[in-house]
Design a protein around this motif. Structure first.
Motif, mmCIF file in Angstrom:
data_model
loop_
_atom_site.group_PDB
_atom_site.id
_atom_site.type_symbol
_atom_site.label_atom_id
_atom_site.label_comp_id
_atom_site.label_asym_id
_atom_site.label_seq_id
_atom_site.Cartn_x
_atom_site.Cartn_y
_atom_site.Cartn_z
ATOM 1 N N ILE A 96 0.916 -1.139 -0.020
ATOM 2 C CA ILE A 96 0.050 0.010 0.037
ATOM 3 C C ILE A 96 0.808 1.241 -0.019
ATOM 4 O O ILE A 96 1.709 1.239 0.615
ATOM 5 C CB ILE A 96 -1.015 -0.037 0.915
ATOM 6 N N ASP A 97 0.533 2.319 -0.661
ATOM 7 C CA ASP A 97 1.120 3.634 -0.937
ATOM 8 C C ASP A 97 2.547 3.244 -1.705
ATOM 9 O O ASP A 97 3.228 4.254 -1.571
ATOM 10 C CB ASP A 97 1.348 4.253 0.476
ATOM 11 N N ARG A 98 2.724 2.350 -2.199
ATOM 12 C CA ARG A 98 3.637 2.180 -3.245
ATOM 13 C C ARG A 98 3.542 1.809 -4.929
ATOM 14 O O ARG A 98 2.131 1.226 -4.790
ATOM 15 C CB ARG A 98 4.808 1.188 -2.602
ATOM 16 N N MET A 99 4.313 2.088 -5.517
ATOM 17 C CA MET A 99 3.847 1.969 -7.066
ATOM 18 C C MET A 99 4.447 0.192 -7.239
ATOM 19 O O MET A 99 4.836 -0.389 -6.518
ATOM 20 C CB MET A 99 5.074 2.644 -7.952
ATOM 21 N N ILE A 100 3.372 -0.384 -8.176
ATOM 22 C CA ILE A 100 3.543 -1.728 -8.522
ATOM 23 C C ILE A 100 4.679 -1.900 -9.104
ATOM 24 O O ILE A 100 5.346 -1.185 -9.844
ATOM 25 C CB ILE A 100 2.466 -1.995 -9.465
ATOM 26 N N PRO A 101 4.993 -3.186 -8.965
ATOM 27 C CA PRO A 101 6.434 -3.659 -9.469
ATOM 28 C C PRO A 101 6.360 -3.690 -11.136
ATOM 29 O O PRO A 101 5.392 -3.801 -11.430
ATOM 30 C CB PRO A 101 6.716 -5.136 -9.052
ATOM 31 N N SER A 102 7.508 -3.463 -11.712
ATOM 32 C CA SER A 102 7.578 -3.416 -13.193
ATOM 33 C C SER A 102 7.203 -4.654 -13.855
ATOM 34 O O SER A 102 6.762 -4.729 -15.218
ATOM 35 C CB SER A 102 9.166 -3.037 -13.598
ATOM 36 N N ASP A 103 7.147 -5.632 -13.227
ATOM 37 C CA ASP A 103 6.668 -7.001 -13.637
ATOM 38 C C ASP A 103 5.237 -6.962 -14.123
ATOM 39 O O ASP A 103 4.742 -7.617 -15.138
ATOM 40 C CB ASP A 103 6.747 -8.162 -12.879
ATOM 41 N N PHE A 104 4.560 -5.922 -13.594
ATOM 42 C CA PHE A 104 3.074 -5.914 -13.843
ATOM 43 C C PHE A 104 2.567 -4.788 -14.600
ATOM 44 O O PHE A 104 1.484 -4.490 -14.798
ATOM 45 C CB PHE A 104 2.191 -5.966 -12.545
ATOM 46 N N TYR A 105 3.603 -3.985 -15.226
ATOM 47 C CA TYR A 105 3.300 -2.849 -15.983
ATOM 48 C C TYR A 105 2.448 -3.397 -17.301
ATOM 49 O O TYR A 105 1.518 -2.889 -17.569
ATOM 50 C CB TYR A 105 4.654 -2.135 -16.424
ATOM 51 N N ARG A 106 2.795 -4.108 -18.120
ATOM 52 C CA ARG A 106 2.173 -4.441 -19.146
ATOM 53 C C ARG A 106 0.485 -4.749 -18.815
ATOM 54 O O ARG A 106 -0.084 -4.516 -19.717
ATOM 55 C CB ARG A 106 2.912 -5.768 -19.925
ATOM 56 N N ALA A 107 0.399 -5.814 -17.715
ATOM 57 C CA ALA A 107 -0.916 -6.106 -17.599
ATOM 58 C C ALA A 107 -1.882 -5.091 -17.338
ATOM 59 O O ALA A 107 -2.955 -4.999 -17.524
ATOM 60 C CB ALA A 107 -0.874 -7.497 -16.523
ATOM 61 N N VAL A 108 -1.113 -4.183 -16.388
ATOM 62 C CA VAL A 108 -1.918 -3.159 -15.765
ATOM 63 C C VAL A 108 -2.162 -2.068 -16.683
ATOM 64 O O VAL A 108 -3.344 -1.572 -17.082
ATOM 65 C CB VAL A 108 -1.327 -2.755 -14.450
ATOM 66 N N ALA A 109 -1.266 -1.844 -17.703
ATOM 67 C CA ALA A 109 -1.426 -1.087 -18.561
ATOM 68 C C ALA A 109 -2.429 -1.165 -19.598
ATOM 69 O O ALA A 109 -3.139 -0.556 -20.079
ATOM 70 C CB ALA A 109 -0.050 -0.853 -19.403
ATOM 71 N N GLN A 110 -2.802 -2.553 -20.004
ATOM 72 C CA GLN A 110 -3.950 -2.872 -20.908
ATOM 73 C C GLN A 110 -5.287 -2.773 -20.089
ATOM 74 O O GLN A 110 -6.018 -2.199 -20.767
ATOM 75 C CB GLN A 110 -3.711 -4.309 -21.192
ATOM 76 N N ILE A 111 -5.356 -2.894 -18.897
ATOM 77 C CA ILE A 111 -6.545 -2.678 -18.144
ATOM 78 C C ILE A 111 -6.784 -1.026 -18.045
ATOM 79 O O ILE A 111 -8.039 -0.601 -18.445
ATOM 80 C CB ILE A 111 -6.303 -3.086 -16.799
ATOM 81 N N LEU A 112 -5.696 -0.297 -17.711
ATOM 82 C CA LEU A 112 -5.921 1.083 -17.618
ATOM 83 C C LEU A 112 -6.144 1.777 -19.167
ATOM 84 O O LEU A 112 -7.246 2.634 -19.383
ATOM 85 C CB LEU A 112 -4.511 1.859 -17.034
ATOM 86 N N PHE A 113 -5.607 1.270 -20.278
ATOM 87 C CA PHE A 113 -6.110 1.554 -21.622
ATOM 88 C C PHE A 113 -7.589 1.306 -21.814
ATOM 89 O O PHE A 113 -8.223 2.150 -22.197
ATOM 90 C CB PHE A 113 -5.042 0.726 -22.520
#
Length: 354
Positions: free
Chosen positions: A330-347
């Protein structure tokens, strides 16, 4: 009866904390015989190294007053004051080394037993110090019996030493009556030195025993029961019930703060019921999505309810939320391993909102 049972239950040695607390309160093991022995040793030092020379000097100075008293004028009060000052000065010169040696040995006997410290607890008025019942207990209790036996031992020891010494010196005492009177002071000084030496040697055993007894009694009085040790451990480490309560309160505050942040989330990723993670992404605030809240079971349901009530999109992705849950904080950014999956959801969220 209760007091005896309480003493019998105290079978465990005192802990380091209790010993420190006792010392801070001025409760320290002290031998009463050590200062007395120090005084005897001081007297022996005075007799051997100080008395002979200082007494001779004092006698020489005071002899002037007897040999030629007419040289001292006593016409008025000023003359008398000057004479008294002169006599007092000579007496002070004689007594100063004696008092200094007695003071030094007395202080040394105290310091060698325990380091000096200022303890206000010792001077605080206490009823037990003036209570007749407490005084009666001290006099006729075990401590009083030990003090009585020590006094009896000292009396008989000193008496025996004096009798043996005087018996061995009786012929010298008788012969002194028919010898030069000027030799009598030297004889008396020699006998005094032998007497004090014998007394000091005889009392060494008593002092050593009293030192050991004082330490033993002190540790015995500080003994603790098993329940007292447990209570002290709880006090030091913290009561488990209190710690659990505090931990629960901290978790409650954390959950409330976490749920209060959910309305600011950009998206909540969840599986149907077990897990939920609330993320916020704003390019002007952070370079990667920030975790505002996470939880499972009831907390996950609370996060989903709060998000739906405030119009925050909820995306169900069971595999992603399960893999993310143990790796995000909590209150920290997600690890880089999840950037792609989360980016698709945000898109998907941003394109749908447009």
């Amino acid at each position: 009866m209760a007091e005896n049972e309480d003493k019998e239950s105290k079978t465990e040695p005192a802990t380091d904390k209790k010993i420190r607390d006792a010392i801070e309160k001025g409760n320290i093991p002290v031998s009463r015989e050590a200062p007395i022995f120090a005084s005897i040793v001081a007297m022996l030092i005075i007799l051997v190294f100080v008395t002979r020379q200082n007494a001779a000097d004092l006698a020489t100075k005071l002899a002037v007053f007897l040999d030629d008293p007419r040289r001292f004028s006593l016409q008025n009060g000023g003359d008398a004051t000057q004479l008294i000052r002169a006599v007092a000065l000579e007496v002070a010169r004689f007594l100063t080394p004696l008092i200094t040696i007695l003071a030094v040995t007395g202080i040394a006997s105290s310091i060698l037993q325990n380091l000096p410290q200022i303890v206000y607890e010792r001077i605080r008025p206490q009823w037990s110090r003036i209570s007749p019942a407490s005084g009666w207990t001290r006099i006729f209790g075990k401590s009083g019996l030990v003090e009585f036996l020590k006094s009896v031992f000292k009396f008989f020891t000193i008496a025996i030493v004096c009798v043996l010494l005087l018996k061995s010196e009786q012929y010298k005492v008788v012969n002194a009556m028919f010898s030069d009177p000027s030799l009598v002071p030297e004889m008396i000084l020699t006998m005094a030195i032998r007497l004090v030496s014998a007394v000091s040697i005889a009392t060494i055993v008593l002092v050593a025993a009293d030192l050991l007894w004082a330490r033993f009694r002190w540790h015995r009085d500080l003994r603790m029961s098993r329940q007292e040790i447990k209570d002290e451990f709880k006090q030091i480490e913290g009561d488990p019930l209190i710690k659990a309560r505090l931990r629960s309160l901290a978790q409650d505050r954390s959950r409330k703060r976490m749920l209060a942040a959910v309305p600011r989330a950009t998206v909540v990723i969840a599986n149907p019921t077990h897990y939920a993670i609330a993320l916020r992404y704003d390019r002007q605030e952070t370079s990667a999505p920030l975790v505002l809240a996470k939880g499972k079971d009831l907390i996950a349901l609370k996060i989903r309810e709060t998000a739906e009530r405030h119009g925050v999109p909820v995306v169900e992705d069971k595999a992603l939320v399960r893999s993310m849950y143990d790796h995000v904080e909590i209150d920290r950014m997600i690890p880089s391993d999840f950037y792609r999956a989360v980016a698709q959801i945000l898109f998907y969220i941003f394109t749908r909102s447009k």
